[in-house]
Design a protein around this motif. Structure first.
Motif, short mmCIF file in Angstrom:
data_model
loop_
_atom_site.label_atom_id
_atom_site.label_comp_id
_atom_site.label_asym_id
_atom_site.label_seq_id
_atom_site.Cartn_x
_atom_site.Cartn_y
_atom_site.Cartn_z
N GLY A 1 0.10 7.64 -8.20
CA GLY A 1 -0.58 6.92 -7.11
C GLY A 1 -0.90 7.79 -5.91
N SER A 2 -0.62 9.10 -6.02
CA SER A 2 -0.76 9.99 -4.86
C SER A 2 -2.20 10.42 -4.62
CB SER A 2 0.08 11.25 -5.09
OG SER A 2 -0.41 11.93 -6.23
N PHE A 3 -2.48 10.76 -3.38
CA PHE A 3 -3.72 11.46 -3.02
C PHE A 3 -3.35 12.57 -2.03
CE2 PHE A 3 -7.31 12.56 -0.41
CZ PHE A 3 -8.34 12.67 -1.31
N HIS A 4 -3.65 13.80 -2.39
CA HIS A 4 -3.30 14.91 -1.50
C HIS A 4 -4.47 15.83 -1.18
CE1 HIS A 4 0.83 13.68 -1.58
NE2 HIS A 4 0.87 13.75 -2.90
N GLY A 5 -5.67 15.49 -1.64
CA GLY A 5 -6.83 16.29 -1.28
C GLY A 5 -7.65 16.70 -2.48
N ALA B 1 -5.34 23.00 -5.86
CA ALA B 1 -3.93 22.65 -6.00
C ALA B 1 -3.67 21.23 -5.49
CB ALA B 1 -3.04 23.65 -5.27
N SER B 2 -4.33 20.87 -4.38
CA SER B 2 -4.13 19.51 -3.85
C SER B 2 -4.72 18.49 -4.82
CB SER B 2 -4.73 19.39 -2.45
OG SER B 2 -6.02 19.94 -2.39
N LEU B 3 -5.78 18.85 -5.52
CA LEU B 3 -6.37 17.96 -6.53
C LEU B 3 -5.44 17.82 -7.73
CD1 LEU B 3 -8.82 16.24 -7.39
CD2 LEU B 3 -9.89 18.32 -8.26
N ALA B 4 -4.79 18.93 -8.08
CA ALA B 4 -3.82 18.88 -9.19
C ALA B 4 -2.65 17.96 -8.84
CB ALA B 4 -3.31 20.29 -9.50
N GLN C 1 1.51 5.55 0.57
CA GLN C 1 0.37 6.06 -0.18
C GLN C 1 -0.90 5.36 0.30
OE1 GLN C 1 1.49 5.46 -4.32
NE2 GLN C 1 2.37 7.54 -4.40
N GLY C 2 -1.88 6.15 0.72
CA GLY C 2 -3.09 5.58 1.31
C GLY C 2 -4.15 5.27 0.28
N GLU C 3 -4.83 6.32 -0.22
CA GLU C 3 -5.92 6.13 -1.18
C GLU C 3 -5.43 5.42 -2.44
OE1 GLU C 3 -9.04 7.48 -0.24
OE2 GLU C 3 -7.98 8.03 1.59
N GLY C 4 -4.16 5.59 -2.76
CA GLY C 4 -3.59 4.99 -3.97
C GLY C 4 -3.35 3.50 -3.86
N GLY C 5 -3.86 2.84 -2.82
CA GLY C 5 -3.76 1.39 -2.74
C GLY C 5 -2.87 0.86 -1.63
N VAL C 6 -2.54 1.68 -0.67
CA VAL C 6 -1.65 1.32 0.45
C VAL C 6 -0.31 0.82 -0.11
CG1 VAL C 6 -1.39 0.19 2.68
CG2 VAL C 6 -3.67 0.67 1.81
N ARG C 7 0.46 1.74 -0.61
CA ARG C 7 1.78 1.46 -1.16
C ARG C 7 2.84 2.05 -0.25
NH1 ARG C 7 0.91 -0.61 -6.17
NH2 ARG C 7 -1.26 -0.02 -6.44
N VAL C 8 3.64 1.18 0.35
CA VAL C 8 4.72 1.63 1.23
C VAL C 8 5.88 2.01 0.33
CG1 VAL C 8 6.18 1.00 3.18
CG2 VAL C 8 3.94 -0.09 2.92
#
Ligand SMILES: *Cc1c(COP(=O)(O)O)cnc(C)c1O
Length: 404
Positions: A146-150, A154-157, A203-210
């Protein structure tokens, strides 16, 4: 082999203003804004839009902020916008000192120009540190489901979005996505090859998961036990958005590095990596660098932003109004059969809808409210942190019209 066809372009083409010469990598909205004030944007016809996207969590202080304008004017007084990292510069040092103080763990700060760059920097620092304590085998980076890091290699990986990744393989090696499950994460760490784990506390882009407090504390325990650098990516959830300056404060823990960007310099491009002393001590001159990072102009503006977003009155208001916003959204969810779930905290909320979230976004825009998606079926709200409770109420009413 066929040569690439070359059609000569006239030196001074008569450009049709409507002609699209920008790369087609963005799907752009039909609305174009020409002015902003406070929590609102205006199109050329003068129609007002309440902005619950805030430039994707960048415009925490809204539009036309007098303090930001003043900080920019003062920053220009010395005439230096940029000086390169070959020379020391006071604004960057002052900003770093303030971030170190607010972080309650960091010893040093690296400045860059975006969120993805901040994460790429953090990955390099983690590898540099791990290599110095355990050798080159300890180089693997873990990211969560569920992550988004860029969007860089590497951030895409480290980003769990199959359709963002697939067209660009091979991505950077030694980076993998694991389930948000402490047992599985511990199993991955037992080989001794993991140098870092990166997580967004929300998690933001992944659906707003606290992420659950106990889960975050579990990550802290595991990373300590296995000598793994814990990186919190607070590019979206940090700098006041959850009602604490850093989201990790809610869990009562500190990471080994935190990455920040989006709202940091009020819309000027800026990112930063805050680094703990043990990791910072392994970084040598030449290990990393970037031309623009931490220049005096952006740093001066960011120093003003950090002062404003670290203010206790603002943070308390974000916590209280955010709680009200969550309760109100849950109330709407009871009435609206199309809503499946409401998740979030502070000024960061996700609403799972049965239909395509993009359709809700389009209807909201027509009604004068700017909202975002976070995946196919989640509508995301990221109001400016200066939004009052009555601004939020107005937005929620517009959103309800778009939902029902
Ligand atoms: C936006 C975002 C990034 C990437 O930032 P860019 O400035 O677009 O490179 C990374 N992590 C998170 C959590 C983000 O929200």
């Amino acid at each position: 082999m066929t040569a690439i066809a070359h059609s000569p372009t006239p030196l001074h083409p008569k450009q049709d203003a409507a002609a699209d010469v920008l790369l087609a990598n963005y799907k752009r909205s039909p609305v174009e804004f020409v002015r902003g004030a406070g929590v609102e944007l205006f199109d050329a016809s003068g129609k007002a839009y309440l902005d619950f996207a805030a430039g994707i969590a960048v415009n925490a202080l809204g539009y036309g902020d007098a303090g930001v304008e003043n900080a920019m004017r003062e920053a220009m007084e010395c005439g230096i916008i940029h000086i390169s990292n070959l020379f020391p510069s006071a604004p960057g040092r002052a900003l770093a000192a303030e971030l170190v103080r607010l972080s309650r763990f960091a010893d040093r700060v690296f400045f860059c120009n975006s969120g993805a760059e901040a994460n790429e920097g953090a990955f390099k620092f983690a590898r540099r540190w791990a290599r110095s304590i355990a050798g080159p085998e300890k180089h693997e980076i873990l990211a969560l489901r569920g992550s988004f890091h860029g969007r860089l290699f590497a951030s895409l990986a480290a980003t769990d979005r199959p359709n963002y990744r697939a067209p660009f393989r091979p991505l950077a090696g030694g980076v993998s996505v694991v389930e948000r499950d402490l047992k599985e994460i511990e199993a991955a760490m037992q080989h001794g090859t993991v140098c870092a784990l990166i997580a967004e506390p929300v998690q933001g882009e992944g659906g707003v998961r606290v992420l659950d407090t106990m889960f975050l504390r579990g990550l802290r325990e595991l990373t300590q036990r296995y000598d793994v650098a814990l990186i919190f990516d607070e590019i979206q959830c940090g700098l006041g958005r959850t009602g604490a300056f850093f989201a990790y404060e809610h869990a009562g823990i500190v990471p080994d590095m935190v990455t920040i960007a989006k709202p940091l310099a009020a819309g000027l491009p800026m990112g930063a990596v805050l680094v703990s002393a043990p990791i910072a001590q392994t970084i040598q001159p030449g290990d990393h660098g970037t031309t623009f990072g931490g220049g005096p102009f952006v740093a001066s503006v960011a120093l003003h932003v950090v002062e404003r977003l670290g203010d206790h009155t603002l943070l308390t208001r974000v916590r209280e109004n955010g709680q009200w916003l969550g309760e109100t959204l849950r109330g709407i969810a009871v009435r609206a059969p199309g809503i499946r779930a409401v998740r979030g905290t502070g000024y960061m909320w996700g609403i799972d809808v049965q239909e395509r979230a993009g359709d809700v976004v389009a209807r909201a825009l027509e009604g004068g409210l700017i909202v975002l998606t976070a995946g196919e079926h989640t509508v995301r709200l990221l109001p400016p942190l200066i939004a009052t409770q009555s601004d939020l109420a107005r937005g929620v009413a517009l959103l309800e019209d778009a939902l029902l």
